[in-house]
Design a protein around this motif. Structure first.
Motif, PDB file in Angstrom:
ATOM      1  N   UNK A 257      -7.803  -4.456   9.451  1.00 59.55           N
ATOM      2  CA  UNK A 257      -7.423  -3.049   9.596  1.00 59.55           C
ATOM      3  C   UNK A 257      -8.594  -2.224  10.111  1.00 59.55           C
ATOM      4  N   UNK A 258      -9.788  -2.496   9.602  1.00 62.46           N
ATOM      5  CA  UNK A 258     -10.946  -1.735  10.064  1.00 62.46           C
ATOM      6  C   UNK A 258     -11.168  -1.946  11.560  1.00 62.46           C
ATOM      7  N   UNK A 259     -10.994  -3.170  12.007  1.00 62.11           N
ATOM      8  CA  UNK A 259     -11.139  -3.451  13.438  1.00 62.11           C
ATOM      9  C   UNK A 259     -10.126  -2.653  14.253  1.00 62.11           C
ATOM     10  N   UNK A 260      -8.891  -2.579  13.760  1.00 60.39           N
ATOM     11  CA  UNK A 260      -7.849  -1.845  14.478  1.00 60.39           C
ATOM     12  C   UNK A 260      -8.104  -0.341  14.418  1.00 60.39           C
ATOM     13  N   UNK A 261      -8.600   0.154  13.297  1.00 61.07           N
ATOM     14  CA  UNK A 261      -8.919   1.581  13.170  1.00 61.07           C
ATOM     15  C   UNK A 261      -9.954   1.980  14.220  1.00 61.07           C
ATOM     16  N   UNK A 262     -11.016   1.202  14.344  1.00 57.95           N
ATOM     17  CA  UNK A 262     -12.062   1.544  15.311  1.00 57.95           C
ATOM     18  C   UNK A 262     -11.529   1.420  16.738  1.00 57.95           C
ATOM     19  N   UNK A 263     -10.717   0.419  16.998  1.00 58.46           N
ATOM     20  CA  UNK A 263     -10.132   0.291  18.342  1.00 58.46           C
ATOM     21  C   UNK A 263      -9.330   1.527  18.704  1.00 58.46           C
ATOM     22  N   UNK A 264      -8.526   2.005  17.747  1.00 59.06           N
ATOM     23  CA  UNK A 264      -7.711   3.192  18.008  1.00 59.06           C
ATOM     24  C   UNK A 264      -8.568   4.444  18.163  1.00 59.06           C
ATOM     25  N   UNK A 265      -9.603   4.583  17.328  1.00 64.60           N
ATOM     26  CA  UNK A 265     -10.492   5.736  17.460  1.00 64.60           C
ATOM     27  C   UNK A 265     -11.172   5.740  18.830  1.00 64.60           C
TER      28      UNK A 265
ATOM     29  N   UNK B 287       0.967   5.153  11.639  1.00 62.75           N
ATOM     30  CA  UNK B 287      -0.380   5.704  11.455  1.00 62.75           C
ATOM     31  C   UNK B 287      -1.145   4.849  10.439  1.00 62.75           C
ATOM     32  N   UNK B 288      -2.384   4.505  10.772  1.00 64.55           N
ATOM     33  CA  UNK B 288      -3.271   3.833   9.830  1.00 64.55           C
ATOM     34  C   UNK B 288      -4.056   4.891   9.062  1.00 64.55           C
TER      35      UNK B 288
ATOM     36  N   UNK C 273       0.829  -1.206   0.000  1.00 64.86           N
ATOM     37  CA  UNK C 273       0.000   0.000   0.000  1.00 64.86           C
ATOM     38  C   UNK C 273       0.862   1.254   0.000  1.00 64.86           C
ATOM     39  N   UNK C 274       1.963   1.244   0.728  1.00 60.87           N
ATOM     40  CA  UNK C 274       2.836   2.432   0.745  1.00 60.87           C
ATOM     41  C   UNK C 274       3.470   2.680  -0.611  1.00 60.87           C
ATOM     42  N   UNK C 275       3.730   1.608  -1.374  1.00 60.80           N
ATOM     43  CA  UNK C 275       4.279   1.782  -2.715  1.00 60.80           C
ATOM     44  C   UNK C 275       3.209   2.239  -3.701  1.00 60.80           C
ATOM     45  N   UNK C 276       2.011   1.688  -3.567  1.00 61.34           N
ATOM     46  CA  UNK C 276       0.970   1.923  -4.570  1.00 61.34           C
ATOM     47  C   UNK C 276       0.175   3.192  -4.308  1.00 61.34           C
ATOM     48  N   UNK C 277      -0.163   3.448  -3.055  1.00 59.55           N
ATOM     49  CA  UNK C 277      -1.046   4.559  -2.692  1.00 59.55           C
ATOM     50  C   UNK C 277      -0.201   5.656  -2.064  1.00 59.55           C
ATOM     51  N   UNK C 278       0.492   6.382  -2.928  1.00 58.73           N
ATOM     52  CA  UNK C 278       1.552   7.276  -2.454  1.00 58.73           C
ATOM     53  C   UNK C 278       1.019   8.476  -1.685  1.00 58.73           C
ATOM     54  N   UNK C 279      -0.236   8.851  -1.900  1.00 56.09           N
ATOM     55  CA  UNK C 279      -0.825   9.927  -1.103  1.00 56.09           C
ATOM     56  C   UNK C 279      -1.413   9.376   0.187  1.00 56.09           C
ATOM     57  N   UNK C 280      -2.273   8.393   0.073  1.00 54.45           N
ATOM     58  CA  UNK C 280      -2.989   7.893   1.246  1.00 54.45           C
ATOM     59  C   UNK C 280      -2.041   7.288   2.279  1.00 54.45           C
ATOM     60  N   UNK C 281      -1.151   6.419   1.834  1.00 58.34           N
ATOM     61  CA  UNK C 281      -0.241   5.725   2.732  1.00 58.34           C
ATOM     62  C   UNK C 281       1.148   6.359   2.797  1.00 58.34           C
ATOM     63  N   UNK C 282       1.561   6.985   1.721  1.00 58.71           N
ATOM     64  CA  UNK C 282       2.940   7.459   1.658  1.00 58.71           C
ATOM     65  C   UNK C 282       3.202   8.772   2.357  1.00 58.71           C
ATOM     66  N   UNK C 283       2.148   9.457   2.789  1.00 57.94           N
ATOM     67  CA  UNK C 283       2.342  10.764   3.423  1.00 57.94           C
ATOM     68  C   UNK C 283       2.069  10.729   4.920  1.00 57.94           C
ATOM     69  N   UNK C 284       1.919   9.534   5.493  1.00 57.76           N
ATOM     70  CA  UNK C 284       1.706   9.426   6.935  1.00 57.76           C
ATOM     71  C   UNK C 284       2.850   8.631   7.547  1.00 57.76           C
ATOM     72  N   UNK C 285       3.158   8.859   8.824  1.00 56.63           N
ATOM     73  CA  UNK C 285       4.202   8.070   9.488  1.00 56.63           C
ATOM     74  C   UNK C 285       3.848   6.590   9.500  1.00 56.63           C
ATOM     75  N   UNK C 286       4.860   5.760   9.654  1.00 58.68           N
ATOM     76  CA  UNK C 286       4.679   4.310   9.555  1.00 58.68           C
ATOM     77  C   UNK C 286       3.750   3.756  10.625  1.00 58.68           C
TER      78      UNK C 286
ATOM     79  N   UNK D  30      -7.559  14.641  17.114  1.00 64.88           N
ATOM     80  CA  UNK D  30      -7.376  13.761  18.273  1.00 64.88           C
ATOM     81  C   UNK D  30      -7.075  12.336  17.817  1.00 64.88           C
ATOM     82  N   UNK D  31      -7.763  11.893  16.767  1.00 58.04           N
ATOM     83  CA  UNK D  31      -7.524  10.544  16.242  1.00 58.04           C
ATOM     84  C   UNK D  31      -6.088  10.394  15.778  1.00 58.04           C
ATOM     85  N   UNK D  32      -5.565  11.429  15.141  1.00 64.88           N
ATOM     86  CA  UNK D  32      -4.192  11.361  14.642  1.00 64.88           C
ATOM     87  C   UNK D  32      -3.192  11.423  15.797  1.00 64.88           C
ATOM     88  N   UNK D  33      -3.378  12.373  16.684  1.00 65.19           N
ATOM     89  CA  UNK D  33      -2.392  12.584  17.750  1.00 65.19           C
ATOM     90  C   UNK D  33      -2.391  11.458  18.776  1.00 65.19           C
TER      91      UNK D  33
END
Length: 387
Positions: A371-379, A30-31, A15-28, A338-341
């Motif tokens: 991933x969706x499960x982990x996203x909601x857990x983090x939120x 961060x989901x 995903x970091x190689x293919x989706x250079x905006x969505x995945x490539x512009x966030x720290x490793x 808040x979700x990001x920080x």
């Protein structure tokens, strides 16, 4: 329908190689669940069509104006998926949907205000201004359970001088699919004031079970005052290949659009044409698998929210993979920040879609179930922190 093909999840590294905006512009750590890209490998049929075109050296200029193979491919797709009658000659290439909306307003609309549904797709908040017109907002009631267009308010805005409605069907970020009856109501108001409709229908292939897409152009009495802008790019994850389509059923409208100087309409890509023709012609099997996947993720998200974020309000998701979440009950003016920080999840802030709106986010669920499960857990951990 073409043979069913599975949806394949990209790994984080892929995903970091293919989706250079969505995945490539966030720290490793961060989901990313923000910009409207899916964490899936391309449909193999579309992938191979583009690779074949590159091997053949199809990297020059496109054919400008009407492109028969594209028109015929979209007309067939619309007939199969929406029961729509689209003539191939209605189909005119543009570089992307927002550029197509801009060209349509610039060329076809009176120099008068443009009505925009808010919250609305953030890049289109500026389209009216870019064409020298003023934007006037038709604002969704933030407390309404189901997003609906206030026809009385639309009538008042048009009576006050607005002459174009920029409609999004299905709507982003509301997740609504407007019914035929709703579209007929819009038509009646627009016709009463001699106004125009420019309809962004990029998410039409992503209508989920329980709803059905009706194009505004399928409503009787719309062809003389409306155009629609469509694309395969959102459903098939090919936005970077740069080709959308503007549908103009009225001959005079087509004449005005085709006479636009080339410098006024950004040039689309021949590889985008290849991808679109392939998706429209042979992509049904993969698209069916995608819609099935998104339907499952919609159900999964509803369950996860009930378990972990019971105070968050999810509007009914009838189309797209973009969920409009009301998180005001958790007490954060900017829950995306808040979700990001605190949660290390990137979601899109609600104020990007409705300037000044607090407490909302847009969540992209087009990822793997894990991933969706982990996203909601983090939120949940992030938003509940101060409670």
């Amino acid at each position: 329908m073409s043979e069913r093909r599975p949806v394949v999840d990209l790994t984080d590294e892929e995903a970091r190689r293919a989706l250079i905006l969505k995945w490539g512009t966030v720290p490793a750590d961060v989901l990313p669940a923000w910009v409207a890209e899916m964490d899936y490998a391309l449909d193999p049929i579309v992938h191979e069509a583009v690779l074949r075109a590159v091997r053949d050296g199809v990297t020059g200029y496109p054919v400008f104006g009407y492109t028969p193979e594209l028109g015929e491919a979209y007309a067939g797709f619309a007939a199969r998926h929406y029961g729509g009658e689209v003539e191939p000659e209605w189909v005119y290439p543009v570089v992307d949907v927002t550029a197509g909306v801009r060209v349509a307003i610039d060329v076809l609309s009176e120099p008068a205000p443009v009505v925009f549904l808010v919250p609305g797709y953030s890049p289109q908040l500026d389209v009216a201004d870019l064409t020298g017109r003023r934007r006037v907002d038709l604002v969704l009631d933030a407390d309404a359970q189901r997003a609906e267009i206030d026809l009385d308010r639309l009538d008042a805005l048009l009576a006050d001088g607005a002459r174009t409605l920029l409609l999004t069907q299905p709507h982003n970020p509301w997740g609504r699919v407007f019914s035929r009856a709703e579209l007929e109501g819009i038509r009646d108001v627009v016709v009463r004031h001699g106004a125009r409709v420019v309809c962004d229908e990029i998410h039409a292939p992503l209508v989920l079970p329980g709803a059905a897409h009706t194009s505004y152009l399928a409503i009787e009495g719309t062809h003389d005052h409306a155009v629609a802008v469509v694309a395969a790019s959102k459903a098939f994850n090919t936005a970077g290949l740069r080709c959308a389509q503007l549908l103009a059923p009225d001959p005079e409208t087509r004449r005005r659009l085709t006479e636009v100087p080339m410098s006024r309409n950004d040039s689309w890509s021949p590889l985008g044409v290849v991808a679109a023709v392939s998706a429209y012609t042979d992509g049904d099997g993969w698209l069916a698998s995608l819609v099935e996947r998104l339907d499952g993720l919609r159900s999964q998200l509803s369950d996860l929210l009930a378990e972990q974020l019971p105070l968050a309000r999810m509007r009914p998701l009838e189309a797209t993979y973009l969920v409009w979440l009301d998180a005001r009950a958790y007490g954060h003016a900017d829950p995306a920040e808040v979700a990001f920080d605190r949660g290390r999840v990137k979601v899109a802030p609600g104020h990007d879609y409705a300037p000044g709106l607090a407490g909302h986010v847009r969540l992209n669920i087009a990822t793997s179930p894990d991933r969706l499960r982990e996203i909601v857990r983090r939120l949940a951990a992030a938003w509940s922190y101060h409670r």
